[in-house]
Enzyme design. Structure first.
Site, PDB file in Angstrom:
ATOM      1  N   CYS A   1     -99.454 -32.264  -8.560  1.00  0.00           N
ATOM      2  CA  CYS A   1     -99.149 -32.579  -6.585  1.00  0.00           C
ATOM      3  C   CYS A   1     -98.273 -31.720  -6.225  1.00  0.00           C
ATOM      4  O   CYS A   1     -98.639 -30.447  -5.372  1.00  0.00           O
ATOM      5  CB  CYS A   1    -100.328 -33.566  -6.522  1.00  0.00           C
ATOM      6  SG  CYS A   1     -99.487 -34.562  -6.148  1.00  0.00           S
TER       7      CYS A   1
ATOM      8  N   HIS B   1    -100.609 -39.203  -3.438  1.00  0.00           N
ATOM      9  CA  HIS B   1    -100.693 -37.631  -3.843  1.00  0.00           C
ATOM     10  C   HIS B   1    -101.046 -36.752  -2.349  1.00  0.00           C
ATOM     11  O   HIS B   1    -100.810 -37.067  -1.539  1.00  0.00           O
ATOM     12  CB  HIS B   1    -101.734 -38.312  -4.143  1.00  0.00           C
ATOM     13  CG  HIS B   1    -103.097 -36.334  -4.820  1.00  0.00           C
ATOM     14  ND1 HIS B   1    -102.930 -36.186  -5.644  1.00  0.00           N
ATOM     15  CD2 HIS B   1    -103.537 -36.045  -4.191  1.00  0.00           C
ATOM     16  CE1 HIS B   1    -103.489 -35.420  -6.261  1.00  0.00           C
ATOM     17  NE2 HIS B   1    -104.094 -34.728  -4.930  1.00  0.00           N
TER      18      HIS B   1
ATOM     19  N   HIS C   1    -105.725 -28.142  -3.666  1.00  0.00           N
ATOM     20  CA  HIS C   1    -104.823 -29.692  -4.330  1.00  0.00           C
ATOM     21  C   HIS C   1    -104.879 -29.551  -5.996  1.00  0.00           C
ATOM     22  O   HIS C   1    -106.100 -28.961  -5.958  1.00  0.00           O
ATOM     23  CB  HIS C   1    -105.280 -31.132  -4.346  1.00  0.00           C
ATOM     24  CG  HIS C   1    -106.504 -31.476  -5.060  1.00  0.00           C
ATOM     25  ND1 HIS C   1    -105.999 -32.795  -4.856  1.00  0.00           N
ATOM     26  CD2 HIS C   1    -107.455 -30.798  -4.424  1.00  0.00           C
ATOM     27  CE1 HIS C   1    -107.451 -33.340  -4.990  1.00  0.00           C
ATOM     28  NE2 HIS C   1    -108.277 -32.210  -4.972  1.00  0.00           N
TER      29      HIS C   1
END
Length: 315
Positions: free
Chosen positions: A230, A278, A290
């Site tokens: 990520c 995240h 993402h």
């Protein structure tokens, strides 16, 4: 006959073991992905602490080298005083102490005697101060090095734990049928058409770059150009826009300007989830772009499916 019947019953029992439902597999996958995110985040924090300590140790080592050079210059100066007095045949008893095998003993004794000139006494005082400073800095450096070693070992253990979680996630995915995998990991989200407020030129360029990676696989620790985790996707995308973004979520959370609400987000802004575990990029219209998790691909999806928003930043 009894034995054969027992074997037959055991076989039937084994064959009758229920297969997990798609809902159960999704629950397991979600739990493993959350555990993986937590483990990776813990490792990233330890790695950041390790790098900070290493930087501090490097600064201390440089300072020690500079102070040592000053001390050496002072020692040369005091030695010149001794040589001068020797040449005249009148070596001061205090200066003779320079020849002692214990420099600290010399400094202590010399400073307590009043047989040196003002300049000589000043040089000795400076030398003693310099030696004391060096001793303190070396002791501090030793403490930091010990802390660095402990953090490095801790980071290695956390990295192993994170790798184990990722491996367990992948093993679960491997146990699924292709259709189950597709259903549970999602597609690329290419059918989404977000709209929203444009960011500045850097953010828009980063968003444009990130969109070109839709469909690339997630891989923990990867920073591109064909696989990403990520934070790696964010770092790579912003690099294409000419901006150097930090390597992990915790570094990235420290950059830019806080965004107060979702309504204030601009395309290209960073959105952090689940305590900073995240990160994704705001695409507008309630959508983020993402790299989700193991087994998934870079994609756009609704922000409501990702997790709890922790922080939003405008770079």
């Amino acid at each position: 006959m009894v034995a054969a019947t027992s074997v037959g019953l055991a076989t039937q029992s084994a064959q009758a073991a229920p297969q997990p439902t798609t809902a159960q597999l999704k629950s397991q996958l979600d739990q493993l992905n959350n555990a993986s995110d937590q483990a990776v985040a813990a490792y990233d924090q330890a790695q950041a602490q390790q790098q900070a300590l290493q930087h501090k140790v490097s600064i201390l080592e440089d300072e020690i080298a500079r102070e040592q050079a000053k001390a050496n210059t002072l020692l040369d100066s005091v030695g010149a005083i001794a040589q001068s007095q020797y040449m005249t045949g009148a070596v001061d008893p205090t200066v003779q102490l320079i020849l002692t095998s214990d420099p600290s003993e010399f400094l202590q004794k010399a400073s307590s005697m009043n047989q040196l000139s003002g300049n000589e006494a000043a040089q000795l005082s400076l030398l003693r101060t310099q030696e004391d400073l060096l001793s303190r800095e070396k002791a501090e450096a030793e403490q930091e090095l010990q802390a660095l070693q402990a953090v490095t070992q801790h980071a290695a253990a956390l990295k192993a734990a994170a790798a184990a979680k990722v491996k367990a996630t992948q093993q679960l995915l491997n146990s699924m049928t292709p259709s189950q995998r597709t259903q549970l990991t999602g597609g690329t989200g290419s059918n989404l058409h977000p709209h929203g407020t444009a960011g500045d030129s850097i953010e828009m360029a980063a968003f444009a770059a990130a969109k070109t990676r839709i469909g690339d696989p997630y891989n923990w620790g990867s920073k591109g150009p064909n696989e990403f985790d990520c934070s790696g996707l964010m770092q790579w995308a912003y690099a294409q826009a000419g901006y150097s973004l930090g390597p992990d979520t915790y570094a990235q959370m420290a950059e830019g300007t806080p965004v107060a609400s979702v309504a204030d987000l601009q395309i290209g802004d960073l959105v952090f989830f689940n305590g900073g575990q995240h990160v994704g990029m705001w695409a507008g219209g309630g959508i983020i772009l993402h790299a989700p998790h193991t087994g998934a691909y870079v994609r756009m999806e609704s922000i409501t499916t990702v997790g709890t928003i922790y922080m939003m930043r405008h770079i």
